[in-house]
Design an enzyme around this catalytic site. Structure first.
Site, short mmCIF file in Angstrom:
data_model
loop_
_atom_site.label_atom_id
_atom_site.label_comp_id
_atom_site.label_asym_id
_atom_site.label_seq_id
_atom_site.Cartn_x
_atom_site.Cartn_y
_atom_site.Cartn_z
N ASP A 13 -8.60 3.81 1.65
CA ASP A 13 -7.49 4.04 2.59
C ASP A 13 -8.04 4.63 3.89
O ASP A 13 -8.47 5.78 3.92
CB ASP A 13 -6.48 4.99 1.95
CG ASP A 13 -5.19 5.05 2.75
OD1 ASP A 13 -5.22 4.69 3.95
OD2 ASP A 13 -4.16 5.43 2.18
N CYS A 56 -1.37 1.06 7.40
CA CYS A 56 -2.81 0.77 7.56
C CYS A 56 -3.23 -0.49 6.81
O CYS A 56 -3.44 -1.54 7.41
CB CYS A 56 -3.66 1.95 7.09
SG CYS A 56 -3.39 3.47 8.03
N ARG A 57 -3.36 -0.40 5.48
CA ARG A 57 -3.97 -1.51 4.72
C ARG A 57 -3.06 -2.73 4.54
O ARG A 57 -3.50 -3.86 4.77
CB ARG A 57 -4.43 -1.00 3.35
CG ARG A 57 -5.57 -0.01 3.44
CD ARG A 57 -5.76 0.73 2.13
NE ARG A 57 -4.59 1.54 1.80
CZ ARG A 57 -4.39 2.16 0.65
NH1 ARG A 57 -5.29 2.04 -0.30
NH2 ARG A 57 -3.31 2.89 0.45
N SER A 58 -1.82 -2.53 4.09
CA SER A 58 -1.01 -3.73 3.78
C SER A 58 -0.59 -4.51 5.04
O SER A 58 -0.60 -5.75 4.99
CB SER A 58 0.17 -3.41 2.86
OG SER A 58 1.06 -2.51 3.43
N CYS A 94 0.86 -1.19 0.00
CA CYS A 94 0.00 0.00 0.00
C CYS A 94 0.89 1.24 0.00
O CYS A 94 2.11 1.13 -0.21
CB CYS A 94 -0.99 -0.01 1.17
SG CYS A 94 -0.24 0.09 2.81
N ASN A 97 2.26 1.50 4.25
CA ASN A 97 2.59 0.27 5.00
C ASN A 97 2.35 0.41 6.51
O ASN A 97 3.05 -0.18 7.32
CB ASN A 97 4.03 -0.19 4.71
CG ASN A 97 4.35 -1.63 5.14
OD1 ASN A 97 5.49 -1.94 5.47
ND2 ASN A 97 3.39 -2.51 5.14
P1 4NP Z 1 -1.80 2.99 3.99
O1 4NP Z 1 -2.36 4.42 4.49
O2 4NP Z 1 -1.25 3.21 2.61
O3 4NP Z 1 -2.99 2.11 3.99
O4 4NP Z 1 -0.73 2.56 5.00
C1 4NP Z 1 -1.57 5.57 4.61
C2 4NP Z 1 -0.69 5.70 5.67
C3 4NP Z 1 0.02 6.87 5.83
C4 4NP Z 1 -0.14 7.91 4.93
C5 4NP Z 1 -1.02 7.78 3.87
C6 4NP Z 1 -1.73 6.61 3.70
N1 4NP Z 1 0.58 9.11 5.11
O5 4NP Z 1 0.29 10.10 4.40
O6 4NP Z 1 1.48 9.17 5.98
#
Ligand code: 4NP
Length: 155
Positions: free
Chosen positions: A123, A13-15, A8, A11
């Site tokens: 997300d 939240c989702r993955s 994702c 790394n």
């Molecule tokens: P992920 O979500 O891709 O599901 O881990 C996010 C985590 C952090 C950020 C964006 C999306 N960020 O902007 O820090």
């Protein structure tokens, strides 16, 4: 051994949620010794970080272990190491194509294309809805397991 990598943007939240969920599913299906699971980010923002606290909360709610989840960035070498590279959304899959230099390679798949949903995993870093994301990833993991079982003659 079959090697699976979830990817994702951050790394956190989702993955990592997918990594923990899929590892749990493999354990329940007695397939832990056949398949390894890892996750990575397309960005460098959270290298070395634990998952988002709400990701940890939802995993705990469903009694799924969140051991061994540490943020790292996808590398070009991951393309050779993994047999299934699973992006959470279309932007991730495009970025995976760029980082690995393997555009449209069949081992790179968007998770919910393995389900009837055929859409991006929202997300929760932006939506705040970790439950919705958990349920969709859970469906995606079942679709991925089915694909792996068929493609590797495990059923
Ligand atoms: P992920 O979500 O891709 O599901 O881990 C996010 C985590 C952090 C950020 C964006 C999306 N960020 O902007 O820090």
């Amino acid at each position: 051994m079959i090697n699976v990598l979830f990817v994702c943007l951050g790394n956190i939240c989702r993955s990592p949620m997918a990594e923990a969920l899929f590892r749990d599913l493999l354990k329940k299906e007695n397939l832990s010794s056949n398949v390894t699971v890892d996750s990575a980010a397309t960005s460098s923002w959270h290298i070395g970080s634990p998952p988002h606290k709400e990701t940890l909360t939802i995993l705990k709610k469903y009694n799924i272990s969140s051991d061994d989840l540490v943020g790292r960035q996808l590398t070009k070498e991951d393309f050779e190491k993994f047999d299934y590279i699973i992006g959470m959304d279309e932007s991730n899959t495009k970025n995976i194509f760029e980082i690995t230099g393997k555009p449209n390679h069949p081992k790179i798949v968007r998770l919910l294309d393995l389900t009837d949903h055929k859409k991006d995993v929202p997300d929760p870093y932006y939506t705040g809805d970790f439950e919705e994301t958990y349920q969709l990833i859970s469906d995606g993991c079942r679709g991925l397991l089915e694909k792996i079982l068929i493609e590797n003659n495990l059923k």
